[in-house]
Design a protein around this motif. Structure first.
Motif, PDB file in Angstrom:
ATOM      1  N   GLU A  98      43.052  25.531  60.602  1.00  6.13           N
ATOM      2  CA  GLU A  98      42.362  24.954  61.751  1.00  6.13           C
ATOM      3  C   GLU A  98      42.066  23.470  61.568  1.00  6.13           C
ATOM      4  OE1 GLU A  98      39.167  27.227  63.541  1.00  6.13           O
ATOM      5  OE2 GLU A  98      39.856  29.034  62.482  1.00  6.13           O
ATOM      6  N   SER A  99      42.256  22.956  60.353  1.00 10.97           N
ATOM      7  CA  SER A  99      42.059  21.526  60.130  1.00 10.97           C
ATOM      8  C   SER A  99      43.278  20.711  60.543  1.00 10.97           C
ATOM      9  CB  SER A  99      41.763  21.262  58.643  1.00 10.97           C
ATOM     10  OG  SER A  99      42.933  21.512  57.848  1.00 10.97           O
ATOM     11  N   VAL A 100      44.362  21.405  60.912  1.00  6.60           N
ATOM     12  CA  VAL A 100      45.627  20.750  61.262  1.00  6.60           C
ATOM     13  C   VAL A 100      45.801  20.728  62.776  1.00  6.60           C
ATOM     14  CG1 VAL A 100      48.132  20.836  61.003  1.00  6.60           C
ATOM     15  CG2 VAL A 100      46.654  21.506  59.100  1.00  6.60           C
ATOM     16  N   ASP A 101      46.232  19.587  63.296  1.00  4.36           N
ATOM     17  CA  ASP A 101      46.463  19.474  64.738  1.00  4.36           C
ATOM     18  C   ASP A 101      47.881  19.878  65.132  1.00  4.36           C
ATOM     19  OD1 ASP A 101      43.894  18.160  65.672  1.00  4.36           O
ATOM     20  OD2 ASP A 101      44.516  16.782  64.085  1.00  4.36           O
ATOM     21  N   LEU A 102      48.860  19.541  64.278  1.00  7.21           N
ATOM     22  CA  LEU A 102      50.257  19.809  64.629  1.00  7.21           C
ATOM     23  C   LEU A 102      51.048  20.217  63.397  1.00  7.21           C
ATOM     24  CD1 LEU A 102      52.744  19.640  66.557  1.00  7.21           C
ATOM     25  CD2 LEU A 102      52.936  17.227  65.909  1.00  7.21           C
ATOM     26  N   ILE A 103      51.864  21.261  63.555  1.00  8.99           N
ATOM     27  CA  ILE A 103      52.826  21.678  62.537  1.00  8.99           C
ATOM     28  C   ILE A 103      54.207  21.573  63.164  1.00  8.99           C
ATOM     29  CG2 ILE A 103      53.636  23.574  61.079  1.00  8.99           C
ATOM     30  CD1 ILE A 103      50.766  24.647  61.099  1.00  8.99           C
ATOM     31  N   THR A 104      55.142  20.889  62.484  1.00  8.64           N
ATOM     32  CA  THR A 104      56.434  20.648  63.108  1.00  8.64           C
ATOM     33  C   THR A 104      57.519  20.381  62.078  1.00  8.64           C
ATOM     34  OG1 THR A 104      57.634  19.219  64.684  1.00  8.64           O
ATOM     35  CG2 THR A 104      55.950  18.170  63.320  1.00  8.64           C
ATOM     36  N   ASP A 105      58.750  20.582  62.485  1.00  7.26           N
ATOM     37  CA  ASP A 105      59.890  20.103  61.710  1.00  7.26           C
ATOM     38  C   ASP A 105      60.095  18.624  62.012  1.00  7.26           C
ATOM     39  OD1 ASP A 105      61.110  22.340  60.218  1.00  7.26           O
ATOM     40  OD2 ASP A 105      61.316  23.244  62.200  1.00  7.26           O
ATOM     41  N   ARG A 106      60.630  17.899  61.050  1.00  3.77           N
ATOM     42  CA  ARG A 106      60.905  16.474  61.226  1.00  3.77           C
ATOM     43  C   ARG A 106      61.793  16.227  62.441  1.00  3.77           C
ATOM     44  NH1 ARG A 106      63.919  13.534  56.316  1.00  3.77           N
ATOM     45  NH2 ARG A 106      65.426  15.178  56.770  1.00  3.77           N
ATOM     46  N   ASN A 107      62.766  17.102  62.662  1.00  2.12           N
ATOM     47  CA  ASN A 107      63.727  16.926  63.743  1.00  2.12           C
ATOM     48  C   ASN A 107      63.047  16.822  65.107  1.00  2.12           C
ATOM     49  OD1 ASN A 107      65.696  18.460  65.858  1.00  2.12           O
ATOM     50  ND2 ASN A 107      66.885  17.243  64.389  1.00  2.12           N
ATOM     51  N   ASN A 108      61.958  17.576  65.310  1.00  4.57           N
ATOM     52  CA  ASN A 108      61.262  17.524  66.597  1.00  4.57           C
ATOM     53  C   ASN A 108      60.652  16.154  66.856  1.00  4.57           C
ATOM     54  OD1 ASN A 108      61.749  20.275  67.163  1.00  4.57           O
ATOM     55  ND2 ASN A 108      59.978  20.890  65.957  1.00  4.57           N
ATOM     56  N   ILE A 109      60.061  15.553  65.820  1.00  6.29           N
ATOM     57  CA  ILE A 109      59.473  14.222  65.976  1.00  6.29           C
ATOM     58  C   ILE A 109      60.555  13.198  66.287  1.00  6.29           C
ATOM     59  CG2 ILE A 109      58.081  12.428  64.881  1.00  6.29           C
ATOM     60  CD1 ILE A 109      56.535  14.964  65.461  1.00  6.29           C
ATOM     61  N   ARG A 110      61.708  13.344  65.661  1.00  3.91           N
ATOM     62  CA  ARG A 110      62.813  12.424  65.932  1.00  3.91           C
ATOM     63  C   ARG A 110      63.268  12.534  67.383  1.00  3.91           C
ATOM     64  NH1 ARG A 110      67.419  13.220  61.659  1.00  3.91           N
ATOM     65  NH2 ARG A 110      68.166  11.304  62.638  1.00  3.91           N
ATOM     66  N   LYS A 111      63.285  13.757  67.902  1.00  4.94           N
ATOM     67  CA  LYS A 111      63.677  13.946  69.299  1.00  4.94           C
ATOM     68  C   LYS A 111      62.671  13.295  70.240  1.00  4.94           C
ATOM     69  CE  LYS A 111      66.177  18.274  68.499  1.00  4.94           C
ATOM     70  NZ  LYS A 111      66.082  19.752  68.517  1.00  4.94           N
ATOM     71  N   LEU A 112      61.388  13.451  69.942  1.00  8.46           N
ATOM     72  CA  LEU A 112      60.362  12.834  70.783  1.00  8.46           C
ATOM     73  C   LEU A 112      60.413  11.315  70.695  1.00  8.46           C
ATOM     74  CD1 LEU A 112      57.331  15.233  70.147  1.00  8.46           C
ATOM     75  CD2 LEU A 112      58.938  15.217  72.065  1.00  8.46           C
ATOM     76  N   LEU A 113      60.748  10.810  69.515  1.00  9.49           N
ATOM     77  CA  LEU A 113      60.924   9.358  69.369  1.00  9.49           C
ATOM     78  C   LEU A 113      62.071   8.848  70.249  1.00  9.49           C
ATOM     79  CD1 LEU A 113      60.447   8.437  65.582  1.00  9.49           C
ATOM     80  CD2 LEU A 113      59.426   7.264  67.538  1.00  9.49           C
ATOM     81  N   SER A 114      63.133   9.634  70.335  1.00 10.81           N
ATOM     82  CA  SER A 114      64.270   9.225  71.159  1.00 10.81           C
ATOM     83  C   SER A 114      63.914   9.227  72.645  1.00 10.81           C
ATOM     84  CB  SER A 114      65.484  10.138  70.906  1.00 10.81           C
ATOM     85  OG  SER A 114      65.287  11.425  71.462  1.00 10.81           O
ATOM     86  N   PHE A 115      62.937  10.052  73.031  1.00 10.55           N
ATOM     87  CA  PHE A 115      62.448  10.011  74.416  1.00 10.55           C
ATOM     88  C   PHE A 115      61.616   8.753  74.653  1.00 10.55           C
ATOM     89  CE2 PHE A 115      58.759  10.789  77.177  1.00 10.55           C
ATOM     90  CZ  PHE A 115      59.410  10.956  78.396  1.00 10.55           C
ATOM     91  N   VAL A 116      60.748   8.444  73.702  1.00 10.64           N
ATOM     92  CA  VAL A 116      59.894   7.264  73.831  1.00 10.64           C
ATOM     93  C   VAL A 116      60.731   5.997  73.907  1.00 10.64           C
ATOM     94  CG1 VAL A 116      58.206   5.840  72.585  1.00 10.64           C
ATOM     95  CG2 VAL A 116      57.876   8.317  72.744  1.00 10.64           C
TER      96      VAL A 116
END
Length: 322
Positions: A98-116
């Motif tokens: 519960e101390s964590v806001d987000l759990i993710t694979d690196r690939n997902n962040i890269r995809k969101l970066l490509s949207f930004v």
């Protein structure tokens, strides 16, 4: 009939929603290797391949056979995130999710970066899907791919990257097919856990590790003597084996290969290395599959500069995730 709610997010809506968007307090939490076995099996903490290049040029074969795109989903399609949680709680049994806001694979962040900012990605903005689940106050991003693996036929050519890694690194875990790591850090006002695959590590004294991380590593190493047999919960198909050694994050390595007349621009790889905070890079060039021994580059300062230069993009990324 299930109703679907569609929400549209504009890039313009993301601007100026957050004040700070830098990575701080990076901590290695856990790691594991996938093993070639009849049942889904991981080794915890596992170990990346050791960077051990030959002293002279070497010719390697072109890549062929089975290639994993998303190995966690390929080997454990029902629960691709289970290895992450199993490895995490083996090393930190009392970890507070519960101390964590987000759990993710690196690939997902890269995809969101490509949207930004589509110019950040080598291929620009491409369609993508991310499955999202919410557990109390924690959001989980699960990677979704149309293909999780592929078989490269003898007549096909996709490059030399996988065969280069085999020739220039040494596996430390028998039967390993990939080493995955889990790190946590603060990004903007969020605590994020990121899972990623690393290509190898360089053999050096484990220096530059913070006191807290050093204590955590010592605890992990000590725990290796507790159990060595394979285990599985009664309700899970995933088997877990105690094997390997903890490797500090400062030793991890990313490998990129390309034909010699097409240099690899750091700007192409820095977004990926920023997400996982991987400090070392090998850029290897070939002529018809013949590689000269490349150098290992420590690019920690370049990663920090990239973060500073893309501060506006990263503020939008933080707003998008939020």
């Amino acid at each position: 009939m299930t109703l679907k709610q569609l929400t549209e997010i504009s890039r313009k809506d993301l601007q100026s929603r957050v004040d700070e968007a830098s990575v701080t307090d990076v901590r290695h939490l856990s790691s594991y290797n996938w093993l070639e076995a009849p049942e889904p099996t991981i080794a915890v903490p596992g170990c990346p391949p050791l960077w051990s290049p030959p002293k002279t040029a070497r010719h390697v074969r072109k890549d062929s056979g089975l290639i994993y795109i998303a190995q966690n989903a390929a080997r454990h399609p029902e629960y691709p995130l289970e290895p992450l949680f199993r490895a995490l709680y083996m090393e930190h049994p009392s970890f507070d999710l519960e101390s964590v806001d987000l759990i993710t694979d690196r690939n997902n962040i890269r995809k969101l970066l490509s949207f930004v900012n589509p110019s950040i990605s080598r291929n620009g903005l491409e369609p993508f899907t991310i499955h999202v689940e919410v557990f109390k106050n924690t959001v989980i991003f699960c990677r979704a791919e149309t293909e999780t693996k592929k078989f490269v036929q003898p007549h096909e050519f996709i490059g030399y990257g996988h065969e280069f890694e085999k020739a220039f690194t040494t596996d430390k875990i028998g039967g390993s097919t990939g080493h995955h790591r889990l790190v946590s850090y603060r990004f903007s006002n969020m605590k994020i856990l990121v899972r990623y695959e690393t290509d190898g590590y360089i053999d050096k004294p484990k220096m530059g590790i913070s006191g807290a991380e050093s204590d955590a590593l010592a605890s992990m190493i000590q725990s290796l003597s507790i159990e060595s047999a394979s285990t599985a919960s009664t309700s899970s198909k995933l088997r877990i084996k105690r094997a390997g050694e903890v490797v500090g994050s400062d030793s991890t390595l990313e490998i990129k290969t390309r034909v010699s007349h097409k240099p690899i621009d750091l700007e192409e790889v820095l977004p990926q290395l920023w997400v996982s905070q991987t400090p070392n890079l090998v850029r290897a060039y070939h002529k018809h599959g013949r590689f000269e021994p490349p150098e290992v580059e420590n690019i920690s300062s370049e990663i920090k500069k990239w973060e500073e230069n893309h501060h506006l993009d990263l503020k939008c990324l933080a707003a998008l995730i939020s």
